[in-house]
Design an enzyme around this catalytic site. Structure first.
Site, mmCIF file in Angstrom:
data_model
loop_
_atom_site.group_PDB
_atom_site.id
_atom_site.type_symbol
_atom_site.label_atom_id
_atom_site.label_comp_id
_atom_site.label_asym_id
_atom_site.label_seq_id
_atom_site.Cartn_x
_atom_site.Cartn_y
_atom_site.Cartn_z
ATOM 1 N N GLU A 1 69.414 15.138 47.960
ATOM 2 C CA GLU A 1 70.314 14.442 48.885
ATOM 3 C C GLU A 1 70.327 12.950 48.566
ATOM 4 O OE1 GLU A 1 67.888 16.527 49.523
ATOM 5 O OE2 GLU A 1 68.083 17.560 51.434
ATOM 6 N N CYS B 1 64.855 12.989 53.988
ATOM 7 C CA CYS B 1 66.266 13.051 53.595
ATOM 8 C C CYS B 1 67.164 12.986 54.818
ATOM 9 C CB CYS B 1 66.537 14.339 52.818
ATOM 10 S SG CYS B 1 65.770 14.295 51.207
ATOM 11 N N ALA C 1 42.325 51.320 27.351
ATOM 12 C CA ALA C 1 41.806 51.189 25.978
ATOM 13 C C ALA C 1 41.102 52.499 25.618
ATOM 14 C CB ALA C 1 40.832 50.019 25.881
ATOM 15 N N THR D 1 39.180 40.362 27.418
ATOM 16 C CA THR D 1 40.443 40.744 26.770
ATOM 17 C C THR D 1 40.761 39.790 25.629
ATOM 18 O OG1 THR D 1 41.262 41.742 28.790
ATOM 19 C CG2 THR D 1 42.926 41.052 27.196
HETATM 20 N N1 LIG Z 1 46.254 48.085 28.502
HETATM 21 C C1 LIG Z 1 46.154 47.019 29.246
HETATM 22 O O1 LIG Z 1 46.985 46.779 30.131
HETATM 23 C C2 LIG Z 1 45.025 46.083 29.031
HETATM 24 C C3 LIG Z 1 45.126 44.796 29.533
HETATM 25 C C4 LIG Z 1 44.045 43.943 29.355
HETATM 26 C C5 LIG Z 1 42.892 44.378 28.710
HETATM 27 N N2 LIG Z 1 42.863 45.632 28.221
HETATM 28 C C6 LIG Z 1 41.634 46.083 27.548
HETATM 29 O O2 LIG Z 1 40.545 45.870 28.439
HETATM 30 C C7 LIG Z 1 39.389 45.625 27.659
HETATM 31 C C8 LIG Z 1 38.664 44.397 28.175
HETATM 32 O O3 LIG Z 1 38.308 44.604 29.521
HETATM 33 P P1 LIG Z 1 37.179 43.766 30.260
HETATM 34 O O4 LIG Z 1 37.165 44.246 31.663
HETATM 35 O O5 LIG Z 1 35.971 43.782 29.473
HETATM 36 O O6 LIG Z 1 37.745 42.311 30.108
HETATM 37 P P2 LIG Z 1 38.256 41.151 31.052
HETATM 38 O O7 LIG Z 1 38.403 41.551 32.459
HETATM 39 O O8 LIG Z 1 39.424 40.584 30.346
HETATM 40 O O9 LIG Z 1 37.081 40.105 30.887
HETATM 41 C C9 LIG Z 1 35.846 40.330 31.463
HETATM 42 C C10 LIG Z 1 34.983 39.109 31.264
HETATM 43 O O10 LIG Z 1 35.576 38.012 31.967
HETATM 44 C C11 LIG Z 1 34.535 37.228 32.554
HETATM 45 N N3 LIG Z 1 34.819 37.246 33.989
HETATM 46 C C12 LIG Z 1 35.776 36.491 34.582
HETATM 47 N N4 LIG Z 1 35.786 36.690 35.893
HETATM 48 C C13 LIG Z 1 34.855 37.599 36.159
HETATM 49 C C14 LIG Z 1 34.400 38.199 37.355
HETATM 50 N N5 LIG Z 1 34.905 37.876 38.564
HETATM 51 N N6 LIG Z 1 33.436 39.127 37.272
HETATM 52 C C15 LIG Z 1 32.912 39.460 36.100
HETATM 53 N N7 LIG Z 1 33.287 38.902 34.931
HETATM 54 C C16 LIG Z 1 34.241 37.973 34.959
HETATM 55 C C17 LIG Z 1 33.242 37.828 32.107
HETATM 56 O O11 LIG Z 1 32.894 37.169 30.908
HETATM 57 P P3 LIG Z 1 31.848 35.926 30.893
HETATM 58 O O12 LIG Z 1 30.507 36.531 31.185
HETATM 59 O O13 LIG Z 1 31.943 35.351 29.540
HETATM 60 O O14 LIG Z 1 32.236 34.981 31.958
HETATM 61 C C18 LIG Z 1 33.605 39.251 31.813
HETATM 62 O O15 LIG Z 1 32.779 39.852 30.859
HETATM 63 C C19 LIG Z 1 39.855 45.456 26.225
HETATM 64 O O16 LIG Z 1 39.582 46.657 25.532
HETATM 65 C C20 LIG Z 1 41.335 45.277 26.342
HETATM 66 O O17 LIG Z 1 42.044 45.767 25.217
HETATM 67 C C21 LIG Z 1 43.876 46.484 28.368
#
Ligand SMILES: NC(=O)c1ccc[n+]([C@@H]2O[C@H](COP(=O)([O-])OP(=O)(O)OC[C@H]3O[C@@H](n4cnc5c(N)ncnc54)[C@H](OP(=O)(O)O)[C@@H]3O)[C@@H](O)[C@H]2O)c1
Length: 361
Positions: free
Chosen positions: A54, A86, A162, A196
């Site tokens: 405005e 405004c 996965a 991930t």
């Molecule tokens: N198809 C799909 O839609 C899809 C999408 C995404 C992933 N994926 C698959 O999922 C797999 C990975 O899964 P993920 O569960 O291990 O990975 P994630 O959820 O991406 O990451 C987990 C990591 O994030 C950190 N983190 C952040 N916030 C957290 C919380 N509140 N609690 C615990 N940890 C937390 C921790 O690492 P730190 O200890 O370093 O902090 C934990 O190890 C892969 O194989 C990927 O390919 C598939």
């Protein structure tokens, strides 16, 4: 007359679109029209800290603003932020009538139309779909008091994201992935866990079928304590990713709100997404289901602590669409947070009752 008002508001929306797509404030457009129906001046809001639409239109009109009608996509604000109200500027410039498309949804800035009316300026609400679309994301975030979160899952029929060896590329079809890329281009931020990022080395950019980056690129965000390896895709690209070394979803969302993020696409993995769910920070799920079975591997959803069927997390299906060989489901938690459907005159943004740390100024 309604059609003429719609035409003016369409033009005000076109003007508003000159403002930044991602900003703390919504995009707003304003037209000043004289009694003969001639457009005297136009204005838009160019982002937080700059004059509101405005005020920009009034500045362009100068003395010719006297006696005009202002057509504004959002109700004129009535508060002192970084800029003055405004409503006062319109009154002082001699505008005699204000037609606004969307009532101001924040408590802080509301009351503009009623105040103008008290001062003798005719203030009319004229619902207009294009104007609602302009502010829908901002209004939803304002209502929630944090960015709106969509949890995206691409999984198999048996709920796996996965395989047992950690590989996940690709579960869903190219068509579903393109659909998801379009969605990426429409949100402010994509969030993944460090798990991930380490497993998949994703670019988290929005791309078309031949890999070209789409016009809108979201802020890329990785959450977790571990480091990203040097040279990983998230350390490259148009802008480096934001690395948030926390496990607290609410802290993530507070930080993103500070980065002017209104909409988040949470792309997993299961650990991080489960934490968002447990914290009550998921507003919508978008699930691509591929006609694929794995039988083993990571589940899309981690243990939510549910041990009996009475405690099951129930969702409401709001859309079911076939995407190539896959299906896409859009769902909301039943004890939900506001409805994610785009705001329109029949589901107006102002119905989302605000209590907002994400504020306009
Ligand atoms: N198809 C799909 O839609 C899809 C999408 C995404 C992933 N994926 C698959 O999922 C797999 C990975 O899964 P993920 O569960 O291990 O990975 P994630 O959820 O991406 O990451 C987990 C990591 O994030 C950190 N983190 C952040 N916030 C957290 C919380 N509140 N609690 C615990 N940890 C937390 C921790 O690492 P730190 O200890 O370093 O902090 C934990 O190890 C892969 O194989 C990927 O390919 C598939």
């Amino acid at each position: 007359m309604t059609a003429i008002i719609d035409d003016y508001l369409d033009r005000a929306v076109a003007r508003a679109l000159r403002g930044p797509a991602r900003d703390r404030n919504p995009r707003v457009g304003c037209l000043l029209v004289d009694p003969a129906g001639e457009i005297v001046a136009e204005g838009h809001h160019a982002g937080a800290g700059t004059p509101h639409a405005e005020v920009a239109a009034l500045a362009a009109a100068g003395p010719r603003a006297r006696g005009t009608t202002a057509y504004v996509t959002l109700e004129p604000c009535h508060h002192h932020g970084r800029t003055g109200p405004c409503t006062h500027a319109l009154l002082e410039a001699g505008v005699v009538r204000v037609v606004y498309a969307v009532p101001e949804p924040t408590e802080r800035a509301t009351g503009g139309a009623a105040w103008l009316q008290e001062q003798g300026v005719k203030a009319e609400h004229h619902p207009h779909a294009g104007s609602y679309a302009l502010v829908a994301d901002w209004a939803r975030a304002a209502a929630l008091g944090r960015p709106h979160v969509t949890w995206k899952i691409a999984g198999t029929l048996d709920g796996r994201v996965a395989a047992a060896d950690g590989t996940s590329r690709w579960i869903t079809s190219a068509e579903a992935r393109m659909d998801a890329h379009q969605l990426r281009s429409q949100v402010d931020a994509i969030v993944v866990g460090i798990g991930t990022a380490l497993a998949d080395d994703p670019a988290l950019s929005a791309r078309d079928a031949d890999g070209t980056e789409l016009a809108g690129q979201p802020l890329r965000v990785v959450v977790g304590h571990r480091d990203l390896p040097a040279g990983s895709q998230l350390t490259r690209g148009p802008a480096p990713a934001l690395h948030l070394r926390t496990h607290d979803p609410r802290e993530v969302l507070r930080t993103l709100a500070d980065h002017d993020v209104h909409t988040v696409l949470l792309e997993g993995g299961p650990t991080l997404a489960g934490a968002f769910w447990a914290a009550g920070c998921v507003d919508e799920l978008l699930v691509y289901v591929a006609p694929v079975l794995l039988g083993a591997g990571s589940a899309a959803v981690p243990d939510l602590g549910i041990t009996t069927i009475d405690d099951a997390a129930r969702l409401r299906l709001v859309d079911l669409t076939r995407v190539g060989p896959d299906v896409r489901l859009r769902l909301v938690p039943t004890a939900a947070t506001p409805d994610p459907e785009p705001a329109s005159p029949s589901s107006p943004a102002h119905a989302l009752v605000p209590a907002s740390p994400i504020q306009e100024d």
